[in-house]
Design a protein around this motif. Structure first.
Motif, PDB file in Angstrom:
ATOM      1  N   ASP A  21       4.844   9.043  -6.533  1.00  0.00           N
ATOM      2  CA  ASP A  21       5.681   7.907  -6.135  1.00  0.00           C
ATOM      3  C   ASP A  21       5.226   6.585  -6.742  1.00  0.00           C
ATOM      4  OD1 ASP A  21       3.388   7.368  -4.708  1.00  0.00           O
ATOM      5  OD2 ASP A  21       4.340   7.408  -2.733  1.00  0.00           O
ATOM      6  N   ASN A  22       4.126   6.591  -7.479  1.00  0.00           N
ATOM      7  CA  ASN A  22       3.581   5.395  -8.135  1.00  0.00           C
ATOM      8  C   ASN A  22       3.153   4.308  -7.151  1.00  0.00           C
ATOM      9  OD1 ASN A  22       2.953   5.466 -10.795  1.00  0.00           O
ATOM     10  ND2 ASN A  22       4.816   4.476 -11.529  1.00  0.00           N
ATOM     11  N   ASN A  23       3.030   4.655  -5.881  1.00  0.00           N
ATOM     12  CA  ASN A  23       2.602   3.678  -4.877  1.00  0.00           C
ATOM     13  C   ASN A  23       1.178   3.927  -4.404  1.00  0.00           C
ATOM     14  OD1 ASN A  23       4.969   2.163  -4.798  1.00  0.00           O
ATOM     15  ND2 ASN A  23       5.941   3.654  -3.447  1.00  0.00           N
ATOM     16  N   SER A  24       0.530   4.915  -4.997  1.00  0.00           N
ATOM     17  CA  SER A  24      -0.846   5.201  -4.624  1.00  0.00           C
ATOM     18  C   SER A  24      -1.561   5.861  -5.798  1.00  0.00           C
ATOM     19  CB  SER A  24      -0.887   6.106  -3.386  1.00  0.00           C
ATOM     20  OG  SER A  24      -0.243   7.328  -3.632  1.00  0.00           O
ATOM     21  N   ILE A  25      -2.871   5.983  -5.654  1.00  0.00           N
ATOM     22  CA  ILE A  25      -3.695   6.619  -6.674  1.00  0.00           C
ATOM     23  C   ILE A  25      -4.203   7.946  -6.095  1.00  0.00           C
ATOM     24  CG2 ILE A  25      -5.820   6.452  -8.033  1.00  0.00           C
ATOM     25  CD1 ILE A  25      -4.174   4.256  -8.956  1.00  0.00           C
ATOM     26  N   ARG A  26      -4.031   9.003  -6.851  1.00  0.00           N
ATOM     27  CA  ARG A  26      -4.513  10.327  -6.458  1.00  0.00           C
ATOM     28  C   ARG A  26      -5.875  10.526  -7.111  1.00  0.00           C
ATOM     29  NH1 ARG A  26      -4.485  15.485  -8.714  1.00  0.00           N
ATOM     30  NH2 ARG A  26      -4.134  17.168  -7.229  1.00  0.00           N
ATOM     31  N   ARG A  27      -6.888  10.827  -6.298  1.00  0.00           N
ATOM     32  CA  ARG A  27      -8.227  11.021  -6.830  1.00  0.00           C
ATOM     33  C   ARG A  27      -8.727  12.432  -6.478  1.00  0.00           C
ATOM     34  NH1 ARG A  27      -9.637   6.083  -8.657  1.00  0.00           N
ATOM     35  NH2 ARG A  27      -9.180   4.254  -7.408  1.00  0.00           N
ATOM     36  N   LYS A  43      -4.145   3.754  -1.396  1.00  0.00           N
ATOM     37  CA  LYS A  43      -2.987   2.876  -1.549  1.00  0.00           C
ATOM     38  C   LYS A  43      -3.258   1.528  -0.905  1.00  0.00           C
ATOM     39  CE  LYS A  43      -0.009   4.332   2.241  1.00  0.00           C
ATOM     40  NZ  LYS A  43       1.273   4.912   2.532  1.00  0.00           N
ATOM     41  N   VAL A  44      -2.499   0.559  -1.320  1.00  0.00           N
ATOM     42  CA  VAL A  44      -2.662  -0.799  -0.824  1.00  0.00           C
ATOM     43  C   VAL A  44      -2.312  -0.835   0.655  1.00  0.00           C
ATOM     44  CG1 VAL A  44      -1.810  -3.171  -1.005  1.00  0.00           C
ATOM     45  CG2 VAL A  44      -2.154  -1.810  -3.060  1.00  0.00           C
ATOM     46  N   GLU A  45      -3.148  -1.498   1.411  1.00  0.00           N
ATOM     47  CA  GLU A  45      -2.898  -1.630   2.828  1.00  0.00           C
ATOM     48  C   GLU A  45      -1.923  -2.789   3.044  1.00  0.00           C
ATOM     49  OE1 GLU A  45      -5.398  -1.958   6.983  1.00  0.00           O
ATOM     50  OE2 GLU A  45      -6.314  -2.654   5.127  1.00  0.00           O
ATOM     51  N   ALA A  46      -0.766  -2.452   3.539  1.00  0.00           N
ATOM     52  CA  ALA A  46       0.252  -3.475   3.777  1.00  0.00           C
ATOM     53  C   ALA A  46       0.046  -4.073   5.167  1.00  0.00           C
ATOM     54  CB  ALA A  46       1.639  -2.873   3.674  1.00  0.00           C
ATOM     55  N   ILE A  47      -0.050  -5.384   5.198  1.00  0.00           N
ATOM     56  CA  ILE A  47      -0.205  -6.068   6.480  1.00  0.00           C
ATOM     57  C   ILE A  47       1.173  -6.217   7.097  1.00  0.00           C
ATOM     58  CG2 ILE A  47      -0.923  -8.210   7.602  1.00  0.00           C
ATOM     59  CD1 ILE A  47      -2.817  -8.631   5.199  1.00  0.00           C
ATOM     60  N   PRO A  48       1.381  -5.660   8.273  1.00  0.00           N
ATOM     61  CA  PRO A  48       2.698  -5.795   8.884  1.00  0.00           C
ATOM     62  C   PRO A  48       2.967  -7.256   9.242  1.00  0.00           C
ATOM     63  CG  PRO A  48       1.171  -4.760  10.422  1.00  0.00           C
ATOM     64  CD  PRO A  48       0.444  -4.933   9.121  1.00  0.00           C
TER      65      PRO A  48
END
Length: 154
Positions: A21-27, A43-48
């Motif tokens: 999905d290109n929204n995270s990195i798979r390691r 993945k980036v932590e989105a602040i609500p």
């Protein structure tokens, strides 16, 4: 990173790539103790973001509300959907660049009006008339006069 198999903390990254999905990195990781491999996702932590309404109720930020208001204001105006989407993106960027966990709806409304004023004066007045709850024609005329005065000074 703790190994899910043996619980030791000695692991290393052996492969890293964007996820589907290109929204995270798979390691892909390997444990230095048991040599087993496992996958993690970063993945980036989105602040609500929470919006504080006029009555002090709080609700989660909802982009679709801004989109709906802007679309209504731009109805039957020579403004493309791409322009509207770009405008909403700019509004959202301005809101999130404030880096606050809570934002008053009045601030969002002012940002929307500033952006609409640049895009289309008629759309701006339409939005402002609803947002500022114009009570009579005089209030409406006062807002129009401000726009006309700004245009003559340019």
């Amino acid at each position: 990173m703790k190994c899910p198999f043996c619980g030791k903390e000695n692991t290393r990254v052996i492969d890293s790539r964007p996820s589907d999905d290109n929204n995270s990195i798979r390691r892909r990781r390997q444990c230095d103790e048991c040599n087993k491999r496992f996958t993690t996702y970063e993945k980036v932590e989105a602040i609500p973001l929470v919006v504080i309404k006029k009555d002090n109720n709080r609700e989660p930020y909802d982009r679709t509300k801004i989109e709906a208001g802007v679309f209504r204001s731009c109805h039957k105006r020579p403004i493309s959907v791409d322009q509207i989407n770009q405008l909403v993106d700019e509004i959202e960027t301005a809101i999130f660049n404030r880096e606050e966990k809570e934002v008053h709806s009045s601030i969002i409304g002012e940002i929307v009006m500033d952006k609409l004023k640049e895009l289309d004066p008629v759309a701006y007045v339409r939005f402002a008339s609803v947002y500022r709850e114009f009570k009579d024609v005089n209030t409406f005329m006062h807002e129009l006069k401000k726009i006309l005065d700004n245009e003559t000074t340019l």
